[in-house]
Design an enzyme around this catalytic site. Structure first.
Site, PDB file in Angstrom:
ATOM      1  N   TRP A  17      -8.209 -30.387 -15.788  1.00 53.18           N
ATOM      2  CA  TRP A  17      -7.051 -29.579 -15.539  1.00 53.18           C
ATOM      3  C   TRP A  17      -5.817 -30.041 -15.934  1.00 53.18           C
ATOM      4  CZ3 TRP A  17      -7.691 -24.252 -15.252  1.00 53.18           C
ATOM      5  CH2 TRP A  17      -6.419 -23.616 -14.872  1.00 53.18           C
ATOM      6  N   ASP A  53     -14.472 -25.331  -4.773  1.00 57.85           N
ATOM      7  CA  ASP A  53     -13.053 -25.307  -3.765  1.00 57.85           C
ATOM      8  C   ASP A  53     -13.460 -24.713  -2.399  1.00 57.85           C
ATOM      9  OD1 ASP A  53     -11.914 -25.638  -6.558  1.00 57.85           O
ATOM     10  OD2 ASP A  53     -11.144 -23.489  -6.494  1.00 57.85           O
ATOM     11  N   HIS A  57      -7.500 -25.401  -0.461  1.00 57.56           N
ATOM     12  CA  HIS A  57      -7.091 -25.570  -1.672  1.00 57.56           C
ATOM     13  C   HIS A  57      -5.952 -24.674  -2.273  1.00 57.56           C
ATOM     14  CE1 HIS A  57      -6.946 -27.001  -5.829  1.00 57.56           C
ATOM     15  NE2 HIS A  57      -7.716 -25.681  -6.368  1.00 57.56           N
TER      16      HIS A  57
END
Ligand SMILES: [Zn+2]
Length: 210
Positions: A17, A53, A57
């Site tokens: 990312w 996740d 998060h």
């Protein structure tokens, strides 16, 4: 029973990312250099490659990854393969797509998986993702685990709403799957994220059996 490995291979070449640390793998002991053993040091984000996740998060609520339910992370799962022209998984799209009733776990195969099959190592912003209303639709239909085949469940330009809707509802979000080699259908999912204390996510090995 065939076993499909739907996990990405973690390597320094893989996309991450934008802004996340790149994958670093350092050989700290090398038998080629006279050491008695080989040893690799790993330096990665908790959201590297195929990963889960945790609610923490996006909600900062202390619900961290080591406490996620193994009952949800393993069990019967439906994989749907969507046509290449699907750009977004919205409520309207889900409404007109015929999915089996009562799904607890669903994985969405999209054109994203072609990127993995092609070895595309540049991060792609225009990946297929789930919109906020798509997330609401899935929660309303009782889904408790959702898997996607790029690095985020949410569109690149709008990360927060989709994540919040799913994580608030206790849905486990599994990201970074490679679904390029698996036909549509029912499988048993085994997804085991690393047991990282207090972490907002963790890399996972995920397989489909059946
Ligand atoms: Zn993530």
């Amino acid at each position: 029973m065939p076993i499909y490995d739907i996990s990405l291979t973690i390597s320094p070449a893989m996309p991450v990312w934008p802004g996340d640390p790149p994958v670093k793998m350092t050989q700290t002991e090398s038998m080629d250099s006279g050491a008695e053993y080989n040893l690799t040091r790993l330096d990665i984000s908790a959201h590297t490659g195929t990963h889960v996740d945790a609610p923490h998060h996006f909600l900062n609520d202390g619900r961290t990854v080591e406490n996620l339910s193994l009952d949800l992370l393993t069990g019967p799962c439906y994989l749907v393969q969507l046509p290449d022209d699907v750009d977004e998984i919205s409520a309207e799209f889900l409404e007109r797509t015929s999915l089996p009733d009562g799904l607890l776990r669903i994985l969405f195969g999209t054109r994203n998986s072609k990127l993995w099959a092609q070895g595309q190592n540049q991060f792609q912003e225009d990946f297929v993702a789930i919109s906020e209303d798509g997330a609401e639709w899935l929660v309303a239909h009782g889904v408790k685990l959702i898997g996607v085949d790029y690095l985020s469940v949410a569109p690149y330009s709008d990360s927060v709403p989709t994540h919040q809707v799913l994580l608030r509802a206790g849905v486990i979000v599994l990201e970074g799957l490679d679904l390029s080699q698996v036909p549509r259908g029912f499988y048993d999912l085994y997804c085991l994220p690393l047991k990282l204390a207090g972490a907002d996510g963790a890399p996972a090995r995920a397989i489909l059996v059946g």
